[in-house]
Design a protein around this motif. Sequence first.
Motif, short mmCIF file in Angstrom:
data_model
loop_
_atom_site.label_atom_id
_atom_site.label_comp_id
_atom_site.label_asym_id
_atom_site.label_seq_id
_atom_site.Cartn_x
_atom_site.Cartn_y
_atom_site.Cartn_z
N LEU A 23 100.39 14.77 -14.39
CA LEU A 23 100.00 14.75 -12.94
C LEU A 23 98.35 14.18 -13.08
CD1 LEU A 23 100.99 18.23 -11.68
CD2 LEU A 23 101.95 16.14 -11.13
N TRP A 24 97.53 14.62 -14.03
CA TRP A 24 96.24 13.89 -13.86
C TRP A 24 96.55 12.37 -14.42
CZ3 TRP A 24 91.82 15.06 -11.96
CH2 TRP A 24 91.30 16.56 -11.97
N CYS A 25 97.46 11.85 -15.12
CA CYS A 25 97.53 10.53 -15.21
C CYS A 25 98.16 9.77 -13.82
CB CYS A 25 98.54 10.30 -16.41
SG CYS A 25 97.88 10.73 -18.01
N TYR A 26 99.14 10.31 -13.17
CA TYR A 26 99.43 9.97 -11.61
C TYR A 26 98.05 9.88 -11.07
CZ TYR A 26 104.38 11.04 -12.64
OH TYR A 26 105.62 11.33 -13.25
N ALA A 27 97.28 10.89 -11.02
CA ALA A 27 95.92 10.70 -10.26
C ALA A 27 95.25 9.66 -10.62
CB ALA A 27 95.31 12.10 -10.24
N ILE A 28 95.14 9.34 -11.85
CA ILE A 28 94.40 8.24 -12.44
C ILE A 28 94.78 6.97 -11.76
CG2 ILE A 28 93.55 6.88 -14.34
CD1 ILE A 28 93.17 9.81 -15.86
N TRP A 29 96.09 6.90 -12.04
CA TRP A 29 96.94 5.59 -11.45
C TRP A 29 96.37 5.23 -9.91
CZ3 TRP A 29 99.39 2.00 -14.57
CH2 TRP A 29 99.81 1.00 -13.85
N TYR A 30 96.82 6.48 -9.35
CA TYR A 30 96.38 6.21 -7.89
C TYR A 30 94.91 5.96 -7.57
CZ TYR A 30 95.77 7.81 -3.08
OH TYR A 30 95.44 7.74 -1.69
N ALA A 31 94.03 6.46 -8.22
CA ALA A 31 92.67 6.13 -8.09
C ALA A 31 92.33 4.68 -8.30
CB ALA A 31 91.70 7.07 -9.01
N VAL A 32 92.97 4.13 -9.17
CA VAL A 32 92.69 2.61 -9.73
C VAL A 32 93.12 1.70 -8.53
CG1 VAL A 32 93.42 1.00 -11.12
CG2 VAL A 32 92.55 3.02 -12.06
N VAL A 33 94.56 2.09 -8.11
CA VAL A 33 94.90 1.48 -7.03
C VAL A 33 94.32 1.63 -5.72
CG1 VAL A 33 96.91 1.23 -5.56
CG2 VAL A 33 97.31 1.45 -7.86
N PHE A 90 99.50 5.60 -0.91
CA PHE A 90 99.63 4.66 -1.74
C PHE A 90 100.65 3.55 -1.17
CE2 PHE A 90 102.01 2.66 -5.47
CZ PHE A 90 101.04 2.48 -6.36
N SER A 91 101.82 3.87 -0.83
CA SER A 91 102.74 3.30 0.02
C SER A 91 102.17 2.29 0.99
CB SER A 91 104.05 4.10 0.49
OG SER A 91 105.05 3.00 1.19
N ALA A 92 101.26 2.92 1.86
CA ALA A 92 100.87 2.06 2.84
C ALA A 92 99.76 0.95 2.22
CB ALA A 92 100.00 2.88 3.97
N LEU A 93 99.05 1.25 1.38
CA LEU A 93 98.16 0.54 0.54
C LEU A 93 98.66 -0.55 0.20
CD1 LEU A 93 95.50 2.98 -0.97
CD2 LEU A 93 95.06 1.63 1.21
N VAL A 94 99.86 -0.57 -0.69
CA VAL A 94 100.25 -1.66 -1.51
C VAL A 94 101.34 -2.26 -0.64
CG1 VAL A 94 100.40 -0.26 -3.48
CG2 VAL A 94 102.35 -0.22 -2.60
N LYS A 95 101.84 -1.91 0.56
CA LYS A 95 102.89 -2.82 1.23
C LYS A 95 102.33 -4.38 1.49
CE LYS A 95 105.03 -2.75 5.91
NZ LYS A 95 105.22 -2.24 6.87
N GLY A 96 103.33 -5.20 0.89
CA GLY A 96 103.17 -6.62 1.31
C GLY A 96 102.02 -7.10 0.20
N ARG A 97 101.93 -6.46 -0.76
CA ARG A 97 100.92 -6.81 -1.88
C ARG A 97 101.55 -7.27 -3.08
NH1 ARG A 97 95.13 -5.57 -0.41
NH2 ARG A 97 95.33 -4.43 1.42
N ASP A 98 102.95 -7.39 -3.23
CA ASP A 98 103.73 -8.06 -4.21
C ASP A 98 103.80 -6.98 -5.64
OD1 ASP A 98 104.34 -10.28 -2.83
OD2 ASP A 98 102.65 -11.43 -3.72
N PHE A 99 103.72 -5.90 -5.24
CA PHE A 99 103.75 -4.89 -6.27
C PHE A 99 105.41 -4.73 -6.88
CE2 PHE A 99 99.72 -3.30 -5.35
CZ PHE A 99 99.24 -2.33 -6.26
#
Length: 134
Positions: A23-33, A90-99
């Motif tokens: 869960l902390w690793c997920y949070a770190i990934w989220y924080a970077v994005v 996360f979904s809203a932040l990455v929408k249309g950004r070629d993830f």
Amino acid sequence: MFGNLPCPLLRYLRQLDAPRIVLWCYAIWYAVVFCHYFDPSLMLWLTSIGLSGIIGCALLLSTRAALGSLRINGWGIFRLFLMPFCVSSFSALVKGRDFLLIFPPSLHENLLALGCIAAFCLFLALLRRGKKTG
């Protein structure tokens, strides 16, 4: 190295079990994005909070029904509301950004996120090593 650990945060981190480390690793990934793709749109954040409230309540009801008389601690309840907030924002932040799924299009951003996660796991390993030798 970290012998007595007077700091409650360090004690908490040393005692993390595998699911909470994930869960902390997920949070770190989220924080970077989040840092790379932050959007100041008030509606994005209000929608994420709204979804968090609705889905968090559903998760709480579902979890309480499954656990019966067992209680969920405060942090557990907080996570039930935090996770839908993170997913929707996360979904809203990455929408249309070629993830590609959850992966940013830039190798640099992927390596940064993975590096932060690796550093966190290395730090946890050092904390635990200090526990064995301390």
